[in-house]
Design an enzyme around this catalytic site. Sequence first.
Site, PDB file in Angstrom:
ATOM      1  N   SER A 124       0.835  -1.195   0.000  1.00 21.61           N
ATOM      2  CA  SER A 124       0.000   0.000   0.000  1.00 21.61           C
ATOM      3  C   SER A 124       0.878   1.257   0.000  1.00 21.61           C
ATOM      4  O   SER A 124       1.681   1.445  -0.912  1.00 21.61           O
ATOM      5  CB  SER A 124      -0.957  -0.058   1.203  1.00 21.61           C
ATOM      6  OG  SER A 124      -2.012   0.859   1.082  1.00 21.61           O
ATOM      7  N   ASP A 264      -9.769  -5.788  -3.738  1.00 25.21           N
ATOM      8  CA  ASP A 264      -8.777  -4.880  -3.168  1.00 25.21           C
ATOM      9  C   ASP A 264      -9.199  -3.419  -3.293  1.00 25.21           C
ATOM     10  O   ASP A 264      -9.785  -3.016  -4.301  1.00 25.21           O
ATOM     11  CB  ASP A 264      -7.449  -5.090  -3.917  1.00 25.21           C
ATOM     12  CG  ASP A 264      -6.226  -4.694  -3.118  1.00 25.21           C
ATOM     13  OD1 ASP A 264      -6.314  -3.761  -2.302  1.00 25.21           O
ATOM     14  OD2 ASP A 264      -5.173  -5.317  -3.338  1.00 25.21           O
ATOM     15  N   HIS A 291      -7.333  -6.210   0.394  1.00 22.69           N
ATOM     16  CA  HIS A 291      -6.091  -5.440   0.536  1.00 22.69           C
ATOM     17  C   HIS A 291      -5.025  -6.168   1.354  1.00 22.69           C
ATOM     18  O   HIS A 291      -3.857  -5.789   1.312  1.00 22.69           O
ATOM     19  CB  HIS A 291      -6.428  -4.094   1.191  1.00 22.69           C
ATOM     20  CG  HIS A 291      -5.441  -2.999   0.955  1.00 22.69           C
ATOM     21  ND1 HIS A 291      -5.033  -2.595  -0.292  1.00 22.69           N
ATOM     22  CD2 HIS A 291      -4.780  -2.186   1.835  1.00 22.69           C
ATOM     23  CE1 HIS A 291      -4.184  -1.592  -0.192  1.00 22.69           C
ATOM     24  NE2 HIS A 291      -4.005  -1.327   1.088  1.00 22.69           N
TER      25      HIS A 291
END
Length: 311
Positions: A124, A264, A291
């Site tokens: 991320s 996601d 995610h």
Amino acid sequence: MSLPASLKITEGEVPFSVAAAGKPCKTWYKIVGDLSAADSRRPLVALHGGPGVNHAYLLILSDLTVKHNIPLIVYDQIGNGNSTHLPEKMGDVGFWTEQLFLDELDNLLTHLGVKDSYDILGHSWGGMLGSRHASLQPAGLERLVLASTPADMGLWVKSQNELRTQLPDDIQAVLDKHEHDGTTDSEEYQQAVGAFYARFLCRLDPIPEPIAEGFGWIKKDPTVYLTMNGPSEFHITGPLKNWTMMADASKITIPTLLLNGRYDEAQHSVVAPFFEHIPRVRWVTFAEASHMIHFEERERYMEVVGNFLIN
């Protein structure tokens, strides 16, 4: 999370000089495995997301240490976890910059003596940081994994708003109301955000403790997350809303692995520019994950990442 007793574990702190901080700073780190062992592979440096969570949810990558003898280096970025906190810098966008975290990463690599040969896995926000680091073409970086990483935050916000429409109407109404009224710190808003996260951030119930620990750190000290990002993953008010790698992705010349999940937050549209512009790239999407793929599809995740790093 608990680690196998057979693994060597080293923890420490690295002095990190930041003139604008006004006080001494340090970066806390943990090494799983033995950097000096003759049979060890290149170390993997894992960059956590947020910005504002801590390292804990990336310790699961020690599966790679067990199976492939890849030393794992995790650390808490400044302002987070066990590293120096600077709550007095809340709202100071001139202090909390991408360059601050690039400098911290360089400082850590040098201190640990791995800057001549290492791999990076960024998740991320950690992938955003890792992609920028890679675009500067550091001599020792050999492989890059970008896990659930947006190439452009404008695309990210558009994608989040599209995902948001999949929520029940009453939850969307709560989000809209508090964002309009500036009351995003309310419990009602946070519960509505939680409904979004349960679909698109981590679909496991209950949420694994290491992930919950990261959210706990944001609650304890929201300085970095609120300043750089904003109240939630889809209500971006900080300077990250203008972040992009669109012009620099082509400068990443090392072998790169892109990962995202079907559900996601990092939908295909936000990952695709990396695939289009990085010359040596592979992209794998996980059908049952959001995610937190490394928890949701742990076995396959470790197989895909491990094979990429050792071959």
